[in-house]
Motif scaffolding. Structure first.
Motif, PDB file in Angstrom:
ATOM      1  N   ALA A   1      29.542  46.268  60.604  1.00 40.23           N
ATOM      2  CA  ALA A   1      30.892  45.867  61.014  1.00 40.23           C
ATOM      3  C   ALA A   1      30.873  45.220  62.396  1.00 40.23           C
ATOM      4  O   ALA A   1      31.469  44.152  62.607  1.00 40.23           O
ATOM      5  CB  ALA A   1      31.817  47.079  61.021  1.00 40.23           C
ATOM      6  N   ASN A   2      30.183  45.848  63.331  1.00 41.12           N
ATOM      7  CA  ASN A   2      30.155  45.325  64.698  1.00 41.12           C
ATOM      8  C   ASN A   2      29.469  43.969  64.774  1.00 41.12           C
ATOM      9  O   ASN A   2      29.930  43.061  65.481  1.00 41.12           O
ATOM     10  CB  ASN A   2      29.446  46.314  65.624  1.00 41.12           C
ATOM     11  N   ILE A   3      28.351  43.825  64.063  1.00 44.16           N
ATOM     12  CA  ILE A   3      27.624  42.546  64.117  1.00 44.16           C
ATOM     13  C   ILE A   3      28.413  41.456  63.396  1.00 44.16           C
ATOM     14  O   ILE A   3      28.454  40.302  63.851  1.00 44.16           O
ATOM     15  CB  ILE A   3      26.212  42.707  63.516  1.00 44.16           C
ATOM     16  N   ALA A   4      29.062  41.792  62.293  1.00 37.45           N
ATOM     17  CA  ALA A   4      29.906  40.813  61.589  1.00 37.45           C
ATOM     18  C   ALA A   4      31.050  40.363  62.487  1.00 37.45           C
ATOM     19  O   ALA A   4      31.385  39.165  62.545  1.00 37.45           O
ATOM     20  CB  ALA A   4      30.446  41.422  60.297  1.00 37.45           C
ATOM     21  N   LEU A   5      31.643  41.307  63.218  1.00 33.68           N
ATOM     22  CA  LEU A   5      32.735  40.961  64.129  1.00 33.68           C
ATOM     23  C   LEU A   5      32.247  40.005  65.219  1.00 33.68           C
ATOM     24  O   LEU A   5      32.906  39.000  65.521  1.00 33.68           O
ATOM     25  CB  LEU A   5      33.298  42.237  64.769  1.00 33.68           C
ATOM     26  N   SER A   6      31.093  40.302  65.807  1.00 36.20           N
ATOM     27  CA  SER A   6      30.575  39.444  66.879  1.00 36.20           C
ATOM     28  C   SER A   6      30.191  38.059  66.365  1.00 36.20           C
ATOM     29  O   SER A   6      30.098  37.111  67.151  1.00 36.20           O
ATOM     30  CB  SER A   6      29.364  40.098  67.550  1.00 36.20           C
ATOM     31  N   ASN A   7      29.987  37.929  65.042  1.00 35.43           N
ATOM     32  CA  ASN A   7      29.664  36.634  64.444  1.00 35.43           C
ATOM     33  C   ASN A   7      30.868  36.006  63.730  1.00 35.43           C
ATOM     34  O   ASN A   7      30.698  35.066  62.942  1.00 35.43           O
ATOM     35  CB  ASN A   7      28.503  36.782  63.462  1.00 35.43           C
TER      36      ASN A   7
ATOM     37  N   ASP B   1      36.454  39.146  57.757  1.00 30.93           N
ATOM     38  CA  ASP B   1      36.753  39.821  56.492  1.00 30.93           C
ATOM     39  C   ASP B   1      35.770  40.962  56.242  1.00 30.93           C
ATOM     40  O   ASP B   1      36.158  42.078  55.889  1.00 30.93           O
ATOM     41  CB  ASP B   1      36.700  38.820  55.338  1.00 30.93           C
ATOM     42  N   VAL B   2      34.486  40.687  56.443  1.00 31.68           N
ATOM     43  CA  VAL B   2      33.472  41.725  56.236  1.00 31.68           C
ATOM     44  C   VAL B   2      33.647  42.837  57.258  1.00 31.68           C
ATOM     45  O   VAL B   2      33.591  44.029  56.923  1.00 31.68           O
ATOM     46  CB  VAL B   2      32.051  41.126  56.328  1.00 31.68           C
ATOM     47  N   ALA B   3      33.856  42.460  58.525  1.00 29.96           N
ATOM     48  CA  ALA B   3      34.010  43.465  59.577  1.00 29.96           C
ATOM     49  C   ALA B   3      35.174  44.402  59.264  1.00 29.96           C
ATOM     50  O   ALA B   3      35.045  45.632  59.336  1.00 29.96           O
ATOM     51  CB  ALA B   3      34.229  42.783  60.926  1.00 29.96           C
ATOM     52  N   GLU B   4      36.303  43.828  58.869  1.00 30.74           N
ATOM     53  CA  GLU B   4      37.482  44.661  58.590  1.00 30.74           C
ATOM     54  C   GLU B   4      37.244  45.566  57.381  1.00 30.74           C
ATOM     55  O   GLU B   4      37.616  46.746  57.394  1.00 30.74           O
ATOM     56  CB  GLU B   4      38.712  43.780  58.347  1.00 30.74           C
TER      57      GLU B   4
ATOM     58  N   GLU C   1      26.625  55.282  59.723  1.00 30.81           N
ATOM     59  CA  GLU C   1      26.020  54.591  60.870  1.00 30.81           C
ATOM     60  C   GLU C   1      25.687  53.129  60.556  1.00 30.81           C
ATOM     61  O   GLU C   1      25.991  52.226  61.343  1.00 30.81           O
ATOM     62  CB  GLU C   1      24.744  55.347  61.268  1.00 30.81           C
ATOM     63  N   GLN C   2      25.081  52.878  59.388  1.00 30.88           N
ATOM     64  CA  GLN C   2      24.697  51.511  59.037  1.00 30.88           C
ATOM     65  C   GLN C   2      25.925  50.639  58.780  1.00 30.88           C
ATOM     66  O   GLN C   2      25.963  49.465  59.173  1.00 30.88           O
ATOM     67  CB  GLN C   2      23.794  51.524  57.790  1.00 30.88           C
ATOM     68  N   LEU C   3      26.929  51.208  58.129  1.00 31.11           N
ATOM     69  CA  LEU C   3      28.151  50.451  57.845  1.00 31.11           C
ATOM     70  C   LEU C   3      28.855  50.059  59.130  1.00 31.11           C
ATOM     71  O   LEU C   3      29.362  48.929  59.273  1.00 31.11           O
ATOM     72  CB  LEU C   3      29.075  51.290  56.952  1.00 31.11           C
TER      73      LEU C   3
END
Length: 606
Positions: A274-280, A284-287, A268-270
């Motif tokens: 991922a979602n917040i990294a993608l929106s920002n 690389d982190v999101a993927e 859940e945390q991962l």
């Protein structure tokens, strides 16, 4: 006469007398307030003396005390407070009033003694404590507010009351270490309060520009995690903190640690990271997060959403990066095909179906394949009406791209009719207004855009205002609209990816006039064309020219931002990028890009 009529008359007279007395009292109160506000304290004191004598009302007491102090009648003030203290022994806040009188007399030691006596009388009565704290606040003594709260904790034998109040006081004095410890001690005792703690800390970090708060919180969390590695709450707090300061890589590391230690959480945390990294835009982190969740297999709760997430990252990179090599585009197409074949075409996969249609139409020049994908989306059973209309908008865009404006307009009108008072309806109206602009129906376009400028959706209102100003400014300066028609034609060609034809139209405008107000727009569009053609040096030169020639124009900050990104990401000229970001901050402080420019400028400086 019977008794009932006599009683009725008696009650009527009593009510009349009470009303008269109440009215007289209110009139006196208003007169006293008038005298006080005008600095006529003697007259105010005289009236408040009479009012207080009749009712012992707290408000009248306070105003009478203020009047005495303003007049310098400290002996009267002292007698007033002492008499009230004798009559109201529970109201320990009165010691603060007496201290104020002592200060007025210049007797500072006696004032401090009164403060300490008040704190010493604190009991388990929370209302009594809160009244005292308000009195200390009025006296401007935050140090005594803190002492009062701590004393109340001691008396009540409960170190977890007044956490927010004590933490806020620590924060207001810059004691961020004590502030952080307050919240973390509460978290240790009550893990369920993590949400409210995060809200309080987030508010504190937003209200201060002092880096010591964020740095202190990070250090405290690391220390507690090392001491209590089994405490899930501390790791969750560290993830939350990392997301607040946009350190997504560290957040990912912590989320992986949670995932390893607490497999029952199901990633859940991962997935959240991922979602917040993608929106920002930290792709690389999101993927990496999404792929870590996919590697757990199809039985993982986040497998389905992570498969979709990986494609969202890939598509976001397309829109972020300048031209993408064809082999990468084809590889991405294969990923979409494989994912849709595995997951199926349904409501849950609609987002990637829409992205896939955009990939085919605007990057791979497969308009028919894109249209087929959107028509497949419209065939999904029980698809919500809003999703249907969103697909229709994108299908309309595709038809316009393919050179079928009337069919596009028909779809836009359908959506506008269905959602007249909704954001989707506003989006449809904006698209139809832009279509009118492409068709040189400028008056109609402006009438629609002016309605949209009042939209509650900021993005739509800004887009409408931008296009409305473009049209209206150039209609005023060009009664034949010839230049504006050329520019609208070039704009449509650019949208349809007819780059060479668009360039020729823009050149025609530049050749016809050396001072037309459209020339800054022409430079911006030419720069975008060269970027799409991989001619980055020429694009940079055009953007520099736009800023140099038109520094006061509406596009100046756009040119600086685009040039900064170009130099940072493509030309590898960080000093030029930093200079552009700095110009935005100095010359255009209210620009929409100011916040992003500040972050990138600071990052390049470091």
């Amino acid at each position: 006469m019977s008794l009932k009529p006599i009683l009725r008359i008696f009650y009527l007279l009593a009510a009349l007398l009470l009303a008269t007395a109440t009215y007289a009292q209110q009139t006196k109160e208003q007169l006293a307030a008038h005298y006080y506000s005008n600095g006529e304290y003697a007259q105010a004191a005289e009236i408040y003396e009479g009012l207080y004598k009749n009712t012992s009302n707290k408000f009248y007491y306070q105003m009478l005390l203020k009047s005495y102090l303003e007049l310098g009648q400290t002996r009267d003030a002292e007698r007033l407070v002492e008499k009230r203290m004798k009559d109201n022994r529970r109201d320990i806040y009165l010691h603060v009033d007496l201290a104020e009188v002592m200060l007025k007399k210049g007797e500072k030691k006696k004032a401090e003694k009164e403060y300490e006596e008040a704190i010493g009388k604190i009991t388990a009565d929370m209302r009594q404590t809160e009244d005292l704290v308000r009195a200390f606040e009025g006296a401007g003594r935050s140090d005594l507010m803190l002492k009062a709260y701590l004393k109340a904790r001691e008396v009540m034998k409960n170190k977890f009351i007044y956490v927010n109040e004590i933490a806020a006081l620590h924060g207001s004095t810059g004691n961020y270490e004590a502030m952080t410890q307050e919240y973390l001690d509460l978290l240790d005792n009550s893990p369920g309060s993590i949400g409210s703690i995060q809200i309080s800390l987030q508010r504190a970090m937003q209200q201060t520009s002092d880096d010591r708060l964020a740095d202190g919180l990070r250090s405290a969390l690391i220390s507690r995690i090392q001491e209590h590695p089994e405490n899930r709450s501390y790791i969750e707090m560290m993830i939350w903190y990392s997301l607040q300061v946009k350190d997504f890589e560290f957040a990912m590391t912590q989320a992986k640690a949670v995932d390893a230690r607490f497999p029952d959480m199901g990633g859940e945390q991962l997935y959240r990271v991922a979602n917040i990294a993608l929106s920002n835009a930290d792709y690389d982190v999101a993927e990496e997060c999404y792929r870590a969740l996919i590697s757990k297999g199809t039985s993982s709760p986040q497998y389905f959403n992570s498969r979709i997430g990986v494609l969202k990252v890939q598509f976001a990179r397309l829109n972020r990066n300048f031209p993408t090599p064809t082999d990468q585009l084809q590889a991405l197409r294969q990923q979409y095909d494989a994912t849709l074949q595995e997951l199926g075409k349904k409501a849950a996969t609609l987002p990637i179906m829409r992205d896939y249609a955009s990939l085919m139409a605007y990057y791979l020049n497969d308009v028919q394949g894109a249209a087929d994908m959107l028509y497949d989306a419209l065939e999904i059973p029980k698809l919500p009406q809003k999703d249907v209309c969103q697909v229709k908008l994108e299908l309309g865009d595709l038809l316009l791209f393919a050179g079928e404006p009337w069919e596009a307009s028909l779809l836009y009108m359908q959506v506008e009719k269905t959602y007249r008072d909704d954001i989707l309806g506003a989006q449809a109206k904006l698209r139809n207004a832009r279509l009118s602009y492409y068709n040189n129906d400028f008056q109609w376009a402006i009438s629609q855009l002016n309605v949209l400028r009042a939209s509650t959706t900021k993005l739509i209102a800004n887009d409408a205002m931008e296009l409305s100003l473009l049209i209206s400014d150039n209609m005023e300066d060009d009664s034949t609209y010839g230049m504006l028609e050329l520019y609208a034609a070039a704009d449509l060609m650019l949208y349809r990816n007819q780059l060479d034809s668009a360039w020729q139209k823009l050149d025609e405008i530049a050749q016809r006039s050396l001072s037309h107000p459209l020339l800054d727009e022409v430079l911006m569009q030419k720069a975008k064309i060269r970027m799409r053609q991989n001619h980055f040096e020429e694009a940079d030169s055009l953007l520099a020219k736009l800023y140099d020639f038109y520094p006061d124009d509406i596009l100046a900050d756009d040119a600086l931002m685009l040039r900064a990104q170009l130099n940072e990401e493509r030309l590898q000229h960080p000093e030029v990028a930093k200079e552009c970001y700095e110009k935005i901050l100095v010359d255009y402080p209210v620009s929409l890009y100011a916040d992003r420019a500040r972050k990138r400028y600071n990052a390049l400086r470091k």
